[in-house]
Scaffold this motif. Sequence first.
Motif, PDB file in Angstrom:
ATOM      1  N   GLY A  16       0.820  -1.213   0.000  1.00  0.00           N
ATOM      2  CA  GLY A  16       0.000   0.000   0.000  1.00  0.00           C
ATOM      3  C   GLY A  16       0.853   1.261   0.000  1.00  0.00           C
ATOM      4  O   GLY A  16       0.451   2.291   0.543  1.00  0.00           O
ATOM      5  N   GLY A  17       2.017   1.173  -0.645  1.00  0.00           N
ATOM      6  CA  GLY A  17       2.907   2.339  -0.687  1.00  0.00           C
ATOM      7  C   GLY A  17       2.656   3.236  -1.885  1.00  0.00           C
ATOM      8  O   GLY A  17       3.406   4.171  -2.132  1.00  0.00           O
ATOM      9  N   ILE A  21      -0.701   7.341   3.240  1.00  0.00           N
ATOM     10  CA  ILE A  21       0.229   7.099   4.345  1.00  0.00           C
ATOM     11  C   ILE A  21       1.414   6.250   3.882  1.00  0.00           C
ATOM     12  O   ILE A  21       2.575   6.544   4.199  1.00  0.00           O
ATOM     13  CB  ILE A  21      -0.523   6.416   5.514  1.00  0.00           C
ATOM     14  N   GLY A  22       1.133   5.192   3.120  1.00  0.00           N
ATOM     15  CA  GLY A  22       2.201   4.305   2.666  1.00  0.00           C
ATOM     16  C   GLY A  22       3.212   5.041   1.798  1.00  0.00           C
ATOM     17  O   GLY A  22       4.422   4.829   1.920  1.00  0.00           O
ATOM     18  N   TYR A  48      -0.356   5.964 -11.541  1.00  0.00           N
ATOM     19  CA  TYR A  48      -0.712   6.742 -10.343  1.00  0.00           C
ATOM     20  C   TYR A  48      -0.480   8.228 -10.555  1.00  0.00           C
ATOM     21  O   TYR A  48       0.451   8.627 -11.270  1.00  0.00           O
ATOM     22  CB  TYR A  48       0.115   6.262  -9.141  1.00  0.00           C
ATOM     23  N   VAL A  60       0.094  -5.783  -6.428  1.00  0.00           N
ATOM     24  CA  VAL A  60      -0.259  -6.935  -5.583  1.00  0.00           C
ATOM     25  C   VAL A  60      -1.635  -6.691  -4.968  1.00  0.00           C
ATOM     26  O   VAL A  60      -1.838  -5.724  -4.233  1.00  0.00           O
ATOM     27  CB  VAL A  60       0.768  -7.159  -4.443  1.00  0.00           C
ATOM     28  N   CYS A  84       0.917  -1.747   5.185  1.00  0.00           N
ATOM     29  CA  CYS A  84       0.088  -0.529   5.166  1.00  0.00           C
ATOM     30  C   CYS A  84      -1.137  -0.661   4.265  1.00  0.00           C
ATOM     31  O   CYS A  84      -2.087   0.097   4.422  1.00  0.00           O
ATOM     32  CB  CYS A  84       0.955   0.652   4.710  1.00  0.00           C
ATOM     33  N   ILE A 106      -8.322  -8.219   3.225  1.00  0.00           N
ATOM     34  CA  ILE A 106      -7.330  -7.223   2.770  1.00  0.00           C
ATOM     35  C   ILE A 106      -6.497  -6.730   3.961  1.00  0.00           C
ATOM     36  O   ILE A 106      -5.265  -6.747   3.938  1.00  0.00           O
ATOM     37  CB  ILE A 106      -8.041  -6.026   2.086  1.00  0.00           C
ATOM     38  N   ALA A 133      -2.219   0.173  12.096  1.00  0.00           N
ATOM     39  CA  ALA A 133      -3.476  -0.077  12.793  1.00  0.00           C
ATOM     40  C   ALA A 133      -4.408   1.121  12.569  1.00  0.00           C
ATOM     41  O   ALA A 133      -4.452   1.666  11.451  1.00  0.00           O
ATOM     42  CB  ALA A 133      -3.190  -0.331  14.274  1.00  0.00           C
ATOM     43  N   SER A 134      -5.117   1.575  13.597  1.00  0.00           N
ATOM     44  CA  SER A 134      -6.122   2.627  13.397  1.00  0.00           C
ATOM     45  C   SER A 134      -6.696   3.037  14.756  1.00  0.00           C
ATOM     46  O   SER A 134      -6.541   2.304  15.744  1.00  0.00           O
ATOM     47  CB  SER A 134      -7.245   2.069  12.513  1.00  0.00           C
ATOM     48  N   TRP A 179      -6.979  10.630  12.377  1.00  0.00           N
ATOM     49  CA  TRP A 179      -7.701  10.909  11.121  1.00  0.00           C
ATOM     50  C   TRP A 179      -6.767  11.642  10.164  1.00  0.00           C
ATOM     51  O   TRP A 179      -6.383  12.778  10.415  1.00  0.00           O
ATOM     52  CB  TRP A 179      -8.958  11.723  11.418  1.00  0.00           C
ATOM     53  N   ILE A 180      -6.426  10.960   9.079  1.00  0.00           N
ATOM     54  CA  ILE A 180      -5.396  11.450   8.170  1.00  0.00           C
ATOM     55  C   ILE A 180      -6.018  11.737   6.798  1.00  0.00           C
ATOM     56  O   ILE A 180      -6.843  10.956   6.298  1.00  0.00           O
ATOM     57  CB  ILE A 180      -4.260  10.400   8.010  1.00  0.00           C
ATOM     58  N   THR A 182      -6.360  11.426   3.369  1.00  0.00           N
ATOM     59  CA  THR A 182      -5.967  10.563   2.236  1.00  0.00           C
ATOM     60  C   THR A 182      -7.236  10.246   1.430  1.00  0.00           C
ATOM     61  O   THR A 182      -8.341  10.612   1.821  1.00  0.00           O
ATOM     62  CB  THR A 182      -5.361   9.225   2.711  1.00  0.00           C
ATOM     63  N   LYS A 183      -7.057   9.481   0.357  1.00  0.00           N
ATOM     64  CA  LYS A 183      -8.247   9.137  -0.436  1.00  0.00           C
ATOM     65  C   LYS A 183      -9.199   8.231   0.344  1.00  0.00           C
ATOM     66  O   LYS A 183     -10.401   8.252   0.128  1.00  0.00           O
ATOM     67  CB  LYS A 183      -7.881   8.561  -1.804  1.00  0.00           C
ATOM     68  N   LEU A 184      -8.656   7.484   1.311  1.00  0.00           N
ATOM     69  CA  LEU A 184      -9.506   6.604   2.127  1.00  0.00           C
ATOM     70  C   LEU A 184     -10.516   7.396   2.964  1.00  0.00           C
ATOM     71  O   LEU A 184     -11.605   6.911   3.256  1.00  0.00           O
ATOM     72  CB  LEU A 184      -8.614   5.757   3.053  1.00  0.00           C
ATOM     73  N   THR A 185     -10.135   8.593   3.366  1.00  0.00           N
ATOM     74  CA  THR A 185     -10.989   9.383   4.273  1.00  0.00           C
ATOM     75  C   THR A 185     -11.695  10.542   3.580  1.00  0.00           C
ATOM     76  O   THR A 185     -12.338  11.352   4.246  1.00  0.00           O
ATOM     77  CB  THR A 185     -10.155   9.940   5.451  1.00  0.00           C
TER      78      THR A 185
HETATM   79  N1  NAP Z   1      -6.354   7.821   6.486  1.00  0.00           N
HETATM   80  C1  NAP Z   1      -6.617   7.555   7.745  1.00  0.00           C
HETATM   81  O1  NAP Z   1      -7.208   8.388   8.464  1.00  0.00           O
HETATM   82  C2  NAP Z   1      -6.201   6.251   8.347  1.00  0.00           C
HETATM   83  C3  NAP Z   1      -6.364   6.096   9.719  1.00  0.00           C
HETATM   84  C4  NAP Z   1      -5.993   4.902  10.297  1.00  0.00           C
HETATM   85  C5  NAP Z   1      -5.438   3.897   9.534  1.00  0.00           C
HETATM   86  N2  NAP Z   1      -5.301   4.057   8.204  1.00  0.00           N
HETATM   87  C6  NAP Z   1      -4.695   2.955   7.445  1.00  0.00           C
HETATM   88  O2  NAP Z   1      -3.584   3.420   6.730  1.00  0.00           O
HETATM   89  C7  NAP Z   1      -3.368   2.569   5.615  1.00  0.00           C
HETATM   90  C8  NAP Z   1      -3.194   3.418   4.374  1.00  0.00           C
HETATM   91  O3  NAP Z   1      -4.435   4.074   4.100  1.00  0.00           O
HETATM   92  P1  NAP Z   1      -4.493   5.554   3.513  1.00  0.00           P
HETATM   93  O4  NAP Z   1      -5.334   6.343   4.410  1.00  0.00           O
HETATM   94  O5  NAP Z   1      -3.140   6.032   3.164  1.00  0.00           O
HETATM   95  O6  NAP Z   1      -5.375   5.306   2.212  1.00  0.00           O
HETATM   96  P2  NAP Z   1      -5.014   5.248   0.659  1.00  0.00           P
HETATM   97  O7  NAP Z   1      -4.357   6.499   0.231  1.00  0.00           O
HETATM   98  O8  NAP Z   1      -6.280   4.844   0.008  1.00  0.00           O
HETATM   99  O9  NAP Z   1      -3.956   4.057   0.556  1.00  0.00           O
HETATM  100  C9  NAP Z   1      -4.359   2.723   0.674  1.00  0.00           C
HETATM  101  C10 NAP Z   1      -3.284   1.843   0.070  1.00  0.00           C
HETATM  102  O10 NAP Z   1      -3.702   0.473   0.134  1.00  0.00           O
HETATM  103  C11 NAP Z   1      -3.779  -0.056  -1.184  1.00  0.00           C
HETATM  104  N3  NAP Z   1      -4.884  -0.993  -1.287  1.00  0.00           N
HETATM  105  C12 NAP Z   1      -6.199  -0.765  -1.101  1.00  0.00           C
HETATM  106  N4  NAP Z   1      -6.925  -1.886  -1.319  1.00  0.00           N
HETATM  107  C13 NAP Z   1      -6.031  -2.849  -1.664  1.00  0.00           C
HETATM  108  C14 NAP Z   1      -6.152  -4.203  -2.045  1.00  0.00           C
HETATM  109  N5  NAP Z   1      -7.338  -4.854  -2.098  1.00  0.00           N
HETATM  110  N6  NAP Z   1      -5.020  -4.886  -2.363  1.00  0.00           N
HETATM  111  C15 NAP Z   1      -3.841  -4.266  -2.333  1.00  0.00           C
HETATM  112  N7  NAP Z   1      -3.647  -2.989  -1.965  1.00  0.00           N
HETATM  113  C16 NAP Z   1      -4.753  -2.282  -1.653  1.00  0.00           C
HETATM  114  C17 NAP Z   1      -3.977   1.152  -2.080  1.00  0.00           C
HETATM  115  O11 NAP Z   1      -3.606   0.865  -3.415  1.00  0.00           O
HETATM  116  P3  NAP Z   1      -4.067   1.883  -4.599  1.00  0.00           P
HETATM  117  O12 NAP Z   1      -3.274   3.141  -4.397  1.00  0.00           O
HETATM  118  O13 NAP Z   1      -3.733   1.174  -5.850  1.00  0.00           O
HETATM  119  O14 NAP Z   1      -5.529   2.109  -4.394  1.00  0.00           O
HETATM  120  C18 NAP Z   1      -3.052   2.147  -1.403  1.00  0.00           C
HETATM  121  O15 NAP Z   1      -1.712   1.888  -1.732  1.00  0.00           O
HETATM  122  C19 NAP Z   1      -4.571   1.616   5.566  1.00  0.00           C
HETATM  123  O16 NAP Z   1      -4.227   0.386   6.176  1.00  0.00           O
HETATM  124  C20 NAP Z   1      -5.594   2.331   6.415  1.00  0.00           C
HETATM  125  O17 NAP Z   1      -6.520   1.442   6.964  1.00  0.00           O
HETATM  126  C21 NAP Z   1      -5.664   5.213   7.583  1.00  0.00           C
END
Ligand code: NAP
Length: 241
Positions: A16-17, A21-22, A48, A60, A84, A106, A133-134, A179-180, A182-185
């Motif tokens: 997830g780099g 965050i990654g 990307y 992967v 990550c 996942i 974690a989270s 709470w960070i 990123t696209k996840l949030t």
């Molecule tokens: N943002 C927050 O507030 C927060 C808080 C607590 C924990 N986290 C954790 O931090 C980590 C990174 O999240 P992020 O916030 O940086 O979000 P992000 O920007 O969406 O990054 C997520 C990463 O995981 C990859 N990924 C997602 N689904 C996958 C799958 N099925 N197989 C392989 N790779 C996959 C994504 O790949 P693509 O780039 O190709 O989509 C991306 O590299 C996650 O574990 C998340 O749960 C985030």
Amino acid sequence: MQASFDYRGQTILISGGSSGIGLAIAKGFQEAGGTVWITGTRKQADDYPDDLTGLHFRQVDMEDGAAIDALGEELPSLDVLVNCAGNTIRNEEAYQPDNFDKVIAINLSGTFRLSMATLPLLKKGPGSVINIASMTSYFGAPGSPGYGASKAGVLELTQSLAVAWASFGIRVNGIAPGWIETKLTQFWRESQRDRLILERTPMGRWGQPEDMTGAALFLASDAAGFITGITLPVDGGYTAM
Ligand SMILES: NC(=O)c1ccc[n+]([C@@H]2O[C@H](COP(=O)([O-])OP(=O)(O)OC[C@H]3O[C@@H](n4cnc5c(N)ncnc54)[C@H](OP(=O)(O)O)[C@@H]3O)[C@@H](O)[C@H]2O)c1
């Protein structure tokens, strides 16, 4: 962030780099001199929006056990693994059992499988693992019970592997981001939850992906040589509130 750690000669793998965050953690290790491998879901690095130059990218899917095992076999060496990769499914869909299983696969099973796939390399060590974690490792996640359960599991897995692998010289720690931004949030930032999150965070802002970098560089370094099994909140005070 000013790099103040030296990772020259070391190989770092960050699942997830490819974004968020990654990617911030990957760039931190890269600036500190490390050879950095990253994974993401897209076919190639050019797919990307961010600049992934200098990072060894591999596609992967964390639900694909064979692909995870193949990555472990392809790596020439490994000093630091950062688990990550993560995703979520929200709201009504989150309560469908198949979707619950998918998020667990996942976030939690993928973390375990990649750790096992790279164990032979980490054993040559002294290796270090960092699991992301989270806040939902500690608090309920009614909008995504699978996400909450997976991240509580990641915290426990960190402890189990830390104990199991201490005799191999491998340290296993976690980072619990607040709470960070990123696209996840993005979903939460565009909802009414945005205000509630800011009110609940003593430092009064969303964290940036780069806020996680220093903790990762520290936990993987000799400076943290007697630290294993912890999960460090990096959350602007969220857990203290
Ligand atoms: N943002 C927050 O507030 C927060 C808080 C607590 C924990 N986290 C954790 O931090 C980590 C990174 O999240 P992020 O916030 O940086 O979000 P992000 O920007 O969406 O990054 C997520 C990463 O995981 C990859 N990924 C997602 N689904 C996958 C799958 N099925 N197989 C392989 N790779 C996959 C994504 O790949 P693509 O780039 O190709 O989509 C991306 O590299 C996650 O574990 C998340 O749960 C985030």
